[in-house]
Write a protein that holds these residues in place. Structure first.
Motif, PDB file in Angstrom:
ATOM      1  N   CYS A  74     -32.323  29.063   5.027  1.00  0.00           N
ATOM      2  CA  CYS A  74     -33.381  30.047   5.259  1.00  0.00           C
ATOM      3  C   CYS A  74     -33.899  29.969   6.696  1.00  0.00           C
ATOM      4  CB  CYS A  74     -34.524  29.821   4.273  1.00  0.00           C
ATOM      5  SG  CYS A  74     -35.936  30.928   4.501  1.00  0.00           S
ATOM      6  N   PHE A  75     -34.224  28.758   7.164  1.00  0.00           N
ATOM      7  CA  PHE A  75     -34.915  28.612   8.439  1.00  0.00           C
ATOM      8  C   PHE A  75     -34.000  28.242   9.608  1.00  0.00           C
ATOM      9  CE2 PHE A  75     -38.172  27.804   5.187  1.00  0.00           C
ATOM     10  CZ  PHE A  75     -39.099  28.768   5.563  1.00  0.00           C
ATOM     11  N   ALA A  76     -32.756  27.870   9.343  1.00  0.00           N
ATOM     12  CA  ALA A  76     -31.812  27.554  10.431  1.00  0.00           C
ATOM     13  C   ALA A  76     -30.639  28.521  10.433  1.00  0.00           C
ATOM     14  CB  ALA A  76     -31.309  26.112  10.296  1.00  0.00           C
ATOM     15  N   PHE A 159     -25.042  22.970  11.008  1.00  0.00           N
ATOM     16  CA  PHE A 159     -25.089  24.337  11.532  1.00  0.00           C
ATOM     17  C   PHE A 159     -25.080  24.327  13.064  1.00  0.00           C
ATOM     18  CE2 PHE A 159     -27.357  25.797   7.451  1.00  0.00           C
ATOM     19  CZ  PHE A 159     -26.173  26.271   6.912  1.00  0.00           C
ATOM     20  N   ILE A 160     -25.804  23.383  13.654  1.00  0.00           N
ATOM     21  CA  ILE A 160     -25.855  23.288  15.120  1.00  0.00           C
ATOM     22  C   ILE A 160     -24.496  22.916  15.688  1.00  0.00           C
ATOM     23  CG2 ILE A 160     -26.823  21.955  17.048  1.00  0.00           C
ATOM     24  CD1 ILE A 160     -29.445  21.807  15.479  1.00  0.00           C
ATOM     25  N   LEU A 161     -23.821  21.967  15.059  1.00  0.00           N
ATOM     26  CA  LEU A 161     -22.487  21.582  15.529  1.00  0.00           C
ATOM     27  C   LEU A 161     -21.507  22.745  15.436  1.00  0.00           C
ATOM     28  CD1 LEU A 161     -22.023  17.990  14.029  1.00  0.00           C
ATOM     29  CD2 LEU A 161     -22.450  18.602  16.412  1.00  0.00           C
ATOM     30  N   ALA A 162     -21.564  23.477  14.329  1.00  0.00           N
ATOM     31  CA  ALA A 162     -20.676  24.639  14.157  1.00  0.00           C
ATOM     32  C   ALA A 162     -20.976  25.686  15.217  1.00  0.00           C
ATOM     33  CB  ALA A 162     -20.840  25.220  12.765  1.00  0.00           C
ATOM     34  N   ALA A 163     -22.259  25.896  15.519  1.00  0.00           N
ATOM     35  CA  ALA A 163     -22.637  26.870  16.541  1.00  0.00           C
ATOM     36  C   ALA A 163     -22.173  26.431  17.921  1.00  0.00           C
ATOM     37  CB  ALA A 163     -24.151  27.065  16.530  1.00  0.00           C
ATOM     38  N   THR A 164     -22.205  25.143  18.180  1.00  0.00           N
ATOM     39  CA  THR A 164     -21.788  24.634  19.492  1.00  0.00           C
ATOM     40  C   THR A 164     -20.327  24.944  19.775  1.00  0.00           C
ATOM     41  OG1 THR A 164     -23.412  22.845  19.299  1.00  0.00           O
ATOM     42  CG2 THR A 164     -21.691  22.590  20.960  1.00  0.00           C
ATOM     43  N   PHE A 165     -19.485  24.890  18.754  1.00  0.00           N
ATOM     44  CA  PHE A 165     -18.073  25.199  18.950  1.00  0.00           C
ATOM     45  C   PHE A 165     -17.857  26.639  19.400  1.00  0.00           C
ATOM     46  CE2 PHE A 165     -17.343  21.404  16.280  1.00  0.00           C
ATOM     47  CZ  PHE A 165     -16.342  20.794  17.030  1.00  0.00           C
ATOM     48  N   TRP A 168     -16.778  27.533  22.971  1.00  0.00           N
ATOM     49  CA  TRP A 168     -15.371  27.435  23.360  1.00  0.00           C
ATOM     50  C   TRP A 168     -14.467  28.359  22.536  1.00  0.00           C
ATOM     51  CZ3 TRP A 168     -18.517  23.045  23.083  1.00  0.00           C
ATOM     52  CH2 TRP A 168     -18.707  22.376  24.292  1.00  0.00           C
ATOM     53  N   THR A 169     -14.851  28.632  21.296  1.00  0.00           N
ATOM     54  CA  THR A 169     -13.970  29.392  20.412  1.00  0.00           C
ATOM     55  C   THR A 169     -14.479  30.801  20.103  1.00  0.00           C
ATOM     56  OG1 THR A 169     -15.054  28.557  18.409  1.00  0.00           O
ATOM     57  CG2 THR A 169     -13.219  27.268  19.289  1.00  0.00           C
ATOM     58  N   ILE A 170     -15.682  31.158  20.579  1.00  0.00           N
ATOM     59  CA  ILE A 170     -16.350  32.441  20.318  1.00  0.00           C
ATOM     60  C   ILE A 170     -16.798  32.559  18.868  1.00  0.00           C
ATOM     61  CG2 ILE A 170     -16.235  34.945  20.465  1.00  0.00           C
ATOM     62  CD1 ILE A 170     -16.182  33.529  23.132  1.00  0.00           C
ATOM     63  N   GLN A 171     -15.879  32.363  17.934  1.00  0.00           N
ATOM     64  CA  GLN A 171     -16.226  32.458  16.520  1.00  0.00           C
ATOM     65  C   GLN A 171     -16.431  31.062  15.945  1.00  0.00           C
ATOM     66  OE1 GLN A 171     -16.811  35.274  14.830  1.00  0.00           O
ATOM     67  NE2 GLN A 171     -16.393  36.475  16.677  1.00  0.00           N
ATOM     68  N   ALA A 172     -17.331  30.969  14.967  1.00  0.00           N
ATOM     69  CA  ALA A 172     -17.566  29.689  14.314  1.00  0.00           C
ATOM     70  C   ALA A 172     -16.320  29.273  13.532  1.00  0.00           C
ATOM     71  CB  ALA A 172     -18.759  29.793  13.361  1.00  0.00           C
ATOM     72  N   VAL A 178     -16.668  23.204   5.201  1.00  0.00           N
ATOM     73  CA  VAL A 178     -16.325  22.015   4.428  1.00  0.00           C
ATOM     74  C   VAL A 178     -17.539  21.096   4.316  1.00  0.00           C
ATOM     75  CG1 VAL A 178     -14.867  19.950   4.365  1.00  0.00           C
ATOM     76  CG2 VAL A 178     -13.908  22.146   5.102  1.00  0.00           C
ATOM     77  N   PHE A 179     -18.353  21.068   5.370  1.00  0.00           N
ATOM     78  CA  PHE A 179     -19.493  20.157   5.403  1.00  0.00           C
ATOM     79  C   PHE A 179     -20.803  20.820   4.989  1.00  0.00           C
ATOM     80  CE2 PHE A 179     -16.425  18.640   8.563  1.00  0.00           C
ATOM     81  CZ  PHE A 179     -16.196  17.367   8.066  1.00  0.00           C
ATOM     82  N   THR A 180     -20.842  22.146   4.941  1.00  0.00           N
ATOM     83  CA  THR A 180     -22.048  22.839   4.470  1.00  0.00           C
ATOM     84  C   THR A 180     -21.907  23.168   2.987  1.00  0.00           C
ATOM     85  OG1 THR A 180     -21.109  24.924   5.322  1.00  0.00           O
ATOM     86  CG2 THR A 180     -22.696  23.752   6.715  1.00  0.00           C
TER      87      THR A 180
END
Length: 260
Positions: A74-76, A159-165, A168-172, A178-180
């Motif tokens: 909800c909040f992130a 979520f932050i780690l996925a967004a950081t990628f 470099w990759t444009i898309q998540a 797998v981890f969410t």
């Protein structure tokens, strides 16, 4: 935080402009997790217990992890939908504003319809506690609160780690699911039912064990549990979130503008 709550207020008002849609989505979010809970219920109806864990002990685990996931989703949600900001070039606008990117991305999207999942998880949590008298004490109530808080920190960190990628990759990348989603499904059961390498990975690397299993040992007066474990372990979520924020800062430094 003042800016964050302003974002929150604006997003809530915008979503309530279509109240029928908001209500129907919230109702849908309320009933969807019941399908998963129904599978859990019928499994215990058939087998009675799971590796020494009773039905209400597992439903307490279920409620904590689903409540944590719903709050984080909800909040992130801004980080979960961050790829659209990079692909469209809208992240450039965030960089020129005199506020941190973390607060701005968090405030870019909220999913208030997840209130349905929050309500469902809260009902299961109250039902579980009502049937587990050993959990009824003030120190254990504080521990239970930090379990949920810890879970929110862990899911937000993922979520932050996925967004950081996305820098470099444009898309998540889909591996984040797998981890969410996968982590949510796995952590709704006590970790002792899995192989040892799975238990160790989700305790020391992605510390879902700090959300459910280790504090639960204290809450339910299991032999391996202690008040020290119960009160200190839930802070493991913060220890996971801080490196995720550091990785985010590294990603922002390597971001290349779209030039638009």
């Amino acid at each position: 935080m003042s800016l964050y709550f302003r974002y929150l207020n604006i997003q809530l008002k915008s979503q309530l402009q279509y109240r029928a849609s908001f209500l129907l989505l919230s109702i849908g979010q309320f009933f969807i997790p019941f399908m998963v809970f129904g599978g859990l219920y019928f499994m215990f109806e058939r087998f009675g217990q799971l590796e020494g864990w009773s039905f209400f002990e597992v439903t307490l685990c279920f409620a904590v992890i689903h409540l944590s996931f719903s709050l984080s989703e909800c909040f992130a949600r801004g980080f979960d939908a961050f790829s659209s900001l990079v692909a469209s070039g809208d992240f450039d606008r965030l960089l020129v504003r005199p506020r941190g990117t973390v607060v701005q991305v968090l405030g870019s999207k909220f999913e208030f319809t997840r209130i349905g999942r929050l309500l469902q998880s809260t009902i299961v949590l109250i039902w579980s506690i009502a049937n587990l008298p050993q959990v009824w004490s003030f120190p254990k109530a504080i521990t239970l609160f930090f379990m949920v808080f810890n879970g929110v920190m862990i899911f937000t960190g993922i979520f932050i780690l996925a967004a950081t990628f996305c820098f470099w990759t444009i898309q998540a990348i889909e591996i984040a699911n797998v981890f969410t989603d996968g982590g949510r499904e796995m952590a709704q059961y006590p970790l002792t039912i899995y192989e040892k390498w799975v238990t160790r990975f989700f305790t020391f690397i992605v510390p879902f064990g700090c959300v459910t299993y280790l504090p639960l040992m204290y809450l339910l007066d299991k032999e391996e549990g202690s008040w020290v474990t119960g009160m200190l372990v839930p802070f493991g979520g913060l220890l996971f979130l801080l490196p995720c924020l550091l990785v985010w800062r590294i990603g922002v430094r390597h971001y290349r503008s779209t030039g638009s």
